[in-house]
Scaffold this motif. Structure first.
Motif, PDB file in Angstrom:
ATOM      1  N   UNK A  87     -46.401-131.096  28.420  1.00 31.00           N
ATOM      2  CA  UNK A  87     -45.337-130.927  27.683  1.00 31.00           C
ATOM      3  C   UNK A  87     -46.274-129.836  26.023  1.00 31.00           C
ATOM      4  N   UNK A  88     -45.660-128.845  26.373  1.00 30.91           N
ATOM      5  CA  UNK A  88     -45.965-127.739  24.230  1.00 30.91           C
ATOM      6  C   UNK A  88     -45.051-128.403  23.147  1.00 30.91           C
ATOM      7  N   UNK A  89     -45.613-128.242  22.504  1.00 29.56           N
ATOM      8  CA  UNK A  89     -45.001-128.767  21.616  1.00 29.56           C
ATOM      9  C   UNK A  89     -44.111-127.608  21.216  1.00 29.56           C
TER      10      UNK A  89
ATOM     11  N   UNK B 213     -31.126-132.944  20.884  1.00 28.19           N
ATOM     12  CA  UNK B 213     -32.707-133.298  21.060  1.00 28.19           C
ATOM     13  C   UNK B 213     -32.940-135.570  22.226  1.00 28.19           C
ATOM     14  N   UNK B 214     -31.788-135.290  22.655  1.00 26.69           N
ATOM     15  CA  UNK B 214     -31.709-136.847  23.687  1.00 26.69           C
ATOM     16  C   UNK B 214     -32.424-135.816  24.966  1.00 26.69           C
ATOM     17  N   UNK B 215     -31.396-134.531  25.174  1.00 30.64           N
ATOM     18  CA  UNK B 215     -32.252-133.989  26.216  1.00 30.64           C
ATOM     19  C   UNK B 215     -33.335-133.683  26.367  1.00 30.64           C
ATOM     20  N   UNK B 216     -34.083-132.367  24.839  1.00 32.99           N
ATOM     21  CA  UNK B 216     -35.347-132.310  24.585  1.00 32.99           C
ATOM     22  C   UNK B 216     -35.977-133.708  25.092  1.00 32.99           C
ATOM     23  N   UNK B 217     -35.647-134.551  24.654  1.00 33.39           N
ATOM     24  CA  UNK B 217     -36.966-135.514  24.673  1.00 33.39           C
ATOM     25  C   UNK B 217     -36.914-136.289  26.533  1.00 33.39           C
TER      26      UNK B 217
ATOM     27  N   UNK C 147     -40.295-136.493  28.952  1.00 31.07           N
ATOM     28  CA  UNK C 147     -40.122-137.345  30.048  1.00 31.07           C
ATOM     29  C   UNK C 147     -40.984-137.295  31.553  1.00 31.07           C
ATOM     30  N   UNK C 148     -40.118-136.291  31.747  1.00 31.22           N
ATOM     31  CA  UNK C 148     -39.861-135.871  33.076  1.00 31.22           C
ATOM     32  C   UNK C 148     -40.486-134.792  33.480  1.00 31.22           C
ATOM     33  N   UNK C 149     -40.935-133.789  32.655  1.00 29.02           N
ATOM     34  CA  UNK C 149     -42.303-133.471  33.183  1.00 29.02           C
ATOM     35  C   UNK C 149     -43.412-134.183  32.593  1.00 29.02           C
ATOM     36  N   UNK C 150     -44.020-134.851  32.110  1.00 30.17           N
ATOM     37  CA  UNK C 150     -45.253-136.075  31.947  1.00 30.17           C
ATOM     38  C   UNK C 150     -45.148-137.117  33.817  1.00 30.17           C
ATOM     39  N   UNK C 151     -43.318-136.886  34.305  1.00 34.39           N
ATOM     40  CA  UNK C 151     -44.513-137.598  35.491  1.00 34.39           C
ATOM     41  C   UNK C 151     -44.488-136.483  36.071  1.00 34.39           C
ATOM     42  N   UNK C 152     -44.013-135.345  36.365  1.00 33.47           N
ATOM     43  CA  UNK C 152     -43.925-134.989  36.987  1.00 33.47           C
ATOM     44  C   UNK C 152     -45.340-133.524  36.980  1.00 33.47           C
ATOM     45  N   UNK C 153     -46.898-134.575  35.857  1.00 33.51           N
ATOM     46  CA  UNK C 153     -47.789-133.630  36.535  1.00 33.51           C
ATOM     47  C   UNK C 153     -47.736-132.600  35.055  1.00 33.51           C
ATOM     48  N   UNK C 154     -47.034-132.634  35.024  1.00 36.09           N
ATOM     49  CA  UNK C 154     -46.981-131.516  33.668  1.00 36.09           C
ATOM     50  C   UNK C 154     -47.164-131.308  31.959  1.00 36.09           C
TER      51      UNK C 154
END
Length: 717
Positions: free
Chosen positions: A137-139, A120-124, A128-135
């Protein structure tokens, strides 16, 4: 709870934290610079072992996102060709950085496996990284319970090599042969319809052990099928003869070192099962091509590398490794193979992994198109943790499907006249499965000239500050387990302290600790502690290896972690001992050069080997002694390492010297590994006692032992 990106790196990645890193320059925006930044951070930390769990999580997440980003870039039609090439080049650079990091700590390689657990920590952290990269995040989709997952093939990764296209044009009419499908359809349950049969079949290998190895009746060979200049041993010729007489499915579970590769190739020759598909671990595919030349010199082999640009689609034997099946499963399924061999078949024991699904998809496709293909699963250690490890192998061989036995196995069960409610069913069922093609021979039974082997434990004391630190860390871990145990007692209203230990509760507490271990950013857990013990033993193990060299000659040194290997090699260099290194990050050419030097150069006295990279597919029988500097987590892994020197051609007794840190959890792990061996011994070899035969999870049971010992010391139980 804070995710792994929110501590341990000196800055936060949470969208709500005001201490974000400065906004990236326009040229640095996007996913790639974010991934490059984290990859560099992980590499810096890994250079100062031990690697903390938070860094392991970051490593895994970056690797996952690099794969996904490459697929996204390839599919993005808005990118120009030059821009796409530039981005793919930068992503390849990050992947290279991750490979260098994994070379420093080979335990990270397990996080890249297709069946590796994503916490779960890896998915979180990934989100976070996807948001930082401007992507976006799918549900997270809601999980749907299914009996068995349907293989999902990612079309963006599929390739069809040019040579394969040429072969398809040359052979446009590869029509399916429906004889095999008709045979399977005809074998439907009649009397046993409605009975659950798979679990009784698996259980029969424990409940109906006969005291003899699980091996089908094999015919006496009428002639030896070895090519000119090669010698085939009697036990090998029996399997070839069985294939020549029409048997087409084999679980070839001979102990390692008994020549399974030669048996498989000559069985294919006897069955005319060409073209033949061979699926193998990456480290042995070049060796398989060499073996084709030795045992079937009139057949041509081709090895699939990468996207298969150099593959010869007209070859008789196509050799591909598990790791790249996802790219090639499409054309392989339509190639018209008449046989398939899966080497180290225990690699597919987890049916939910992509590699297992691809193997099963290919085997089904071959059976759909070819009448009575030759299907062979090769493994010296078919049972790693549980009898259920048989499931995927039996399905690959076509003996069962997701829910029931099929084909000849179902017919054989029907012909017994018994049901699972009858006392004699388990013995009859076990015999029926074995007759489908289980072949298990032990060295001691079939090759009298291979000397015995033994595992000798060498306890060592961890003195000084390092030893005190490890024992203190173990005590702290035990204390944490006790606190969790007592908290669980209190939660259910049981505050007594003088009663017997609740073993079921102890197991639940240990399971909780094990689950939390991979998510902890700091603190001691069973994995970090075992690694620290390995580091502490490195010098002692190297010293003992040096003593062995002076007394017995060449020695093989096995370790799990790269820093333990580094420390041992420095020790050998300081003593003036010449050594070679066999590691997971080496090219095939470098690896073969090291093996040749150890085998042929009298001045090279030590081979320093990675347990993960050198445990299969190599022959080091020039030595008769090996040192296990670090313990594996399974008896199978330990056995594979020992069998690098205990194999056909060995003319001396083999001794494996297992270095064990006394008065630490190391001793408990060694006991548990030994108990693991009883499962395979009882299920396949007809040996072992009742208590030792049950399978155990070494990591879990090690924690249970730590907890119960601590409770006993307090007077509980």
């Amino acid at each position: 709870m804070a995710g792994p990106g929110q501590r341990g790196s000196g800055r936060a990645r949470s969208g709500t934290n005001t201490q974000r890193r400065p906004a990236a320059r326009p040229a640095e925006q996007g996913m790639i610079p974010v991934l490059a930044d984290v990859a560099r951070e992980v590499d810096r930390i890994v250079q100062r072992p031990p690697t903390k769990p938070v860094m392991r999580t970051k490593f895994q997440v970056v690797a996952l996102l690099v794969r996904e980003e490459k697929a996204r870039v390839m599919a993005d039609a808005t990118l120009s060709a030059s821009r796409r090439t530039e981005q793919l080049k930068r992503l390849d650079g990050i992947a290279t950085q991750l490979a260098r990091t994994a070379a420093r700590d080979t335990s990270l390689l397990a996080l890249l496996a297709e069946d590796a657990r994503v916490s779960d920590a890896a998915r979180q952290f990934k989100a976070t990284l996807m948001r930082e990269g401007g992507l976006e995040v799918p549900d997270e989709p809601e999980p749907e319970p299914v009996a068995a997952p349907t293989p999902v093939l990612t079309t963006t990764t599929q390739v069809v090599p040019q040579s394969v296209r040429a072969r398809q044009l040359a052979n446009p009419f590869l029509a399916p042969d429906y004889e095999a499908a008709a045979e399977r359809a005809a074998a439907r349950a009649r009397r046993l319809a409605g009975w659950e049969l798979l679990e009784p079949l698996f259980n029969s290998f424990e409940r109906a052990a006969t005291g003899q190895p699980a091996c089908m009746d094999l015919p006496e060979p009428r002639s030896f099928f070895a090519p000119l200049g090669r010698e085939l041993m009697h036990h090998q010729a029996q399997v070839v003869e069985a294939a020549a007489r029409g048997h087409r499915t084999f679980l070839l579970a001979d102990e390692p070192g008994l020549g399974k590769t030669a048996q498989a190739l000559l069985a294919a020759q006897a069955a005319n099962a060409f073209p033949l598909l061979v699926v193998v671990p990456n480290v042995v595919k070049t060796n398989w091509a060499r073996e084709v030349g030795l045992w079937t010199p009139l057949r041509r082999a081709t090895v699939v590398h990468g996207d298969g640009d150099e593959v010869d689609a007209f070859a008789d034997v196509v050799i591909v490794n598990y790791e790249i099946l996802d790219r090639h499963v499409g054309w392989l399924g339509n190639h018209g193979f008449r046989g398939m061999v899966v080497d180290e078949a225990h690699f597919i024991k987890n049916k939910t992994s992509q590699r297992s699904q691809h193997v099963l998809r290919l085997s089904d496709r071959i059976r759909e198109r070819t009448a009575r293909p030759l299907m062979m699963a090769l493994t010296g250690t078919p049972l790693i943790n549980d009898i259920d490890d048989f499931r995927a192998i039996w399905e690959f061989l076509g003996w069962i499907d997701d829910t029931k036995p099929v084909g000849k196995l179902m017919t054989a069960l029907e012909d017994t006249g018994l049901t699972p409610a009858d006392p004699g069913f388990y013995s009859a069922a076990r015999s029926a499965v074995i007759d489908m093609g289980i072949v298990r021979r032990r060295k001691i039974d079939v090759v009298a000239d291979i000397p015995a082997r033994r595992v000798a434990d060498l306890p060592v004391e961890l003195d000084g500050a390092v030893g005190r630190s490890i024992r203190a860390a173990e005590a702290a871990l035990a204390a944490r387990l006790v606190r969790r145990y007592r908290a669980a007692l209190e939660a259910r209203g049981d505050t007594s302290t003088g009663g017997a230990i609740d073993l079921e509760l102890a197991r639940r507490v240990a399971a909780g600790e094990l689950k939390d271990s991979s998510d902890k950013a700091g603190g001691e857990n069973v994995f970090t502690m075992v690694r620290r013990i390995g580091q502490a033993k490195a010098g002692l193990a190297a010293d003992y290896t040096a003593q062995l060299v002076r007394n017995v000659g060449k020695v093989v040194f096995f370790a799990r972690h790269v820093d333990v290997m580094d420390q041992a090699e420095q020790n050998f260099a300081d003593r003036g001992l010449k050594y070679v290194s066999i590691r997971g990050d080496q090219t095939t050419r470098t690896r073969n050069k090291s093996i040749d030097a150890f085998t042929n150069d009298p001045d090279v006295s030590i081979a320093v080997c990675s347990l993960m990279a050198a445990g299969v597919g190599i022959n080091l029988q020039v030595a008769s002694n090996l040192v296990l500097a670090e313990l594996s987590w399974t008896d199978a892994e330990q056995t594979q390492a020992i069998d690098r020197i205990h194999r056909i051609g060995q003319d001396e007794p083999v001794t494996a010297w297992r270095i064990i840190a006394a008065q630490t959890i190391d001793s408990k792990i060694a006991e548990l590994i030994d108990s693991k061996s009883a499962l395979a011994a009882r299920a396949l070899d007809g040996a072992g006692d009742e208590e030792g035969a049950s399978s155990v999870d070494v990591q879990l049971e090690a924690l249970v032992g730590l907890l119960t010992d601590a409770l006993a010391a307090e007077g509980v139980g």
